[in-house]
Design a protein around this motif. Structure first.
Motif, PDB file in Angstrom:
ATOM      1  N   SER A 206      22.817  13.407   0.313  1.00  0.00           N
ATOM      2  CA  SER A 206      21.571  13.595   1.198  1.00  0.00           C
ATOM      3  C   SER A 206      20.395  13.912   0.339  1.00  0.00           C
ATOM      4  N   ILE A 207      20.628  14.622  -0.849  1.00  0.00           N
ATOM      5  CA  ILE A 207      19.284  15.106  -1.550  1.00  0.00           C
ATOM      6  C   ILE A 207      18.535  13.738  -1.857  1.00  0.00           C
ATOM      7  N   ASN A 208      17.164  13.761  -1.874  1.00  0.00           N
ATOM      8  CA  ASN A 208      16.489  12.656  -2.116  1.00  0.00           C
ATOM      9  C   ASN A 208      16.100  13.008  -3.583  1.00  0.00           C
TER      10      ASN A 208
ATOM     11  N   PHE B  68      25.062  16.382  -1.777  1.00  0.00           N
ATOM     12  CA  PHE B  68      24.630  15.678  -3.170  1.00  0.00           C
ATOM     13  C   PHE B  68      24.178  14.238  -2.434  1.00  0.00           C
TER      14      PHE B  68
ATOM     15  N   THR C 131      18.163  21.681   0.680  1.00  0.00           N
ATOM     16  CA  THR C 131      19.614  20.979   0.470  1.00  0.00           C
ATOM     17  C   THR C 131      20.005  21.286  -0.886  1.00  0.00           C
ATOM     18  N   VAL C 132      19.281  21.192  -1.852  1.00  0.00           N
ATOM     19  CA  VAL C 132      19.810  21.684  -3.316  1.00  0.00           C
ATOM     20  C   VAL C 132      20.357  23.110  -3.271  1.00  0.00           C
TER      21      VAL C 132
ATOM     22  N   LEU D 119      23.632  22.878  -1.875  1.00  0.00           N
ATOM     23  CA  LEU D 119      24.758  22.237  -2.553  1.00  0.00           C
ATOM     24  C   LEU D 119      24.956  23.393  -3.744  1.00  0.00           C
TER      25      LEU D 119
ATOM     26  N   ASP E 221      14.008  19.035   1.188  1.00  0.00           N
ATOM     27  CA  ASP E 221      15.034  18.806   0.024  1.00  0.00           C
ATOM     28  C   ASP E 221      15.558  19.950  -0.921  1.00  0.00           C
TER      29      ASP E 221
ATOM     30  N   ILE F  79      12.351  14.100  -5.394  1.00  0.00           N
ATOM     31  CA  ILE F  79      12.152  15.342  -6.144  1.00  0.00           C
ATOM     32  C   ILE F  79      11.515  14.999  -7.636  1.00  0.00           C
TER      33      ILE F  79
END
Lengths: 190, 72
Positions: free
Chosen positions: B62-64, B60, A60-61, A64, A57, B68
């Motif tokens: 795909s962000i969980n 965006f 991915t952030v 982004l 995660d 988080i």
């Protein structure tokens, strides 16, 4: 040469279209590249030095954030380009037109007829200006706007010679016209 | 609540990107001196911009966010 900005008068031809020298925009892009390099350098190196901190995660952030940063830099780069490329000086055989893009929402257009030109000065000042050969051309006028300025253009001495040449052509054309008028008065049947 | 805030912030950022892109496109279309310069500059700006925009939305979504911010 077609152009979307000015209406040409009778017998008027475009001689040159001038932009600012490339070095003017290169200076601004250096800071953009540096900021981008630092940002991406940090984003690449932190996961290498602290690999356990970053789960899927978080990665991915980070992707982004990189993406948003790239979008911002891309837009900023083009805003710089617009401010640079849309400053135009159009030289015709009758006048010089100065179109200046000042920021995003201000654009000014002024023109100078060669008949109003009193003096032309080319100014090349500084190390980079001398090596790359760019500078300002100041035109002293008899109009309400006393100084007409062509800023950071390439080969300003050549541009000065072009303006002086057009001034002389205009004077010669004026003298020829006067001569023709006088001749018609003296010899009306020829 | 926090998730809604993040989503709202993201929407605002994307809106700003769209507005700024529209301003850039407007200037390129209206003030380019020649048709060829207009086409090349527009393509150079728009194509990467569209790709980045779509990539941003994909990333965006795909962000969980729930995972988080589950402790908030």
């Amino acid at each position: 040469m077609d152009n979307p900005f000015i209406e040409l008068g009778q017998g008027e031809q475009i001689i040159a279209v001038l932009h600012r020298n490339w070095f003017h925009i290169a200076k601004q892009y250096v800071s953009v590249f540096l900021i981008t390099a630092v940002f991406f350098g940090a984003l690449i190196s932190v996961p290498i030095f602290f690999p356990d901190m970053f789960g899927a995660d978080v990665r991915t952030v980070i992707a982004l954030l990189e993406n948003l940063f790239l979008m911002g830099i891309w837009i900023y780069g083009f805003l710089i380009w617009i401010d640079y490329w849309f400053d135009i000086w159009i030289m015709t055989n009758q006048r010089v037109i100065n179109i200046e893009q000042e920021g995003m929402f201000r654009r000014s257009t002024s023109e100078l007829n060669y008949a109003k030109v009193q003096d032309v000065t080319a100014l090349v000042e500084g190390f980079f200006q001398t090596v790359i050969n760019y500078g300002d051309v100041q035109v002293q006028t008899a109009g309400t706007e006393e100084k007409f300025l062509l800023r950071t253009i390439s080969d300003p001495n050549k541009v000065k010679e072009m303006i002086m040449g057009q001034m002389q052509n205009k004077e010669r054309a004026g003298i020829d016209e006067l001569g023709e008028m006088l001749e018609q008065k003296i010899n009306p049947h020829t | 609540m926090v998730i809604l805030l993040i989503q709202g912030l993201y929407a605002v950022v994307m809106l700003m990107v769209v507005v700024m892109s529209a301003i850039v496109v407007f200037h390129i279309v209206k003030y380019s001196y020649s048709a060829s310069a207009k086409t090349v500059t527009l393509a150079l700006f728009a194509i990467p911009m569209v790709i980045l925009f779509i990539a941003s939305i994909v990333l965006f979504s795909s962000i969980n966010l729930a995972g988080i911010f589950s402790n908030f």
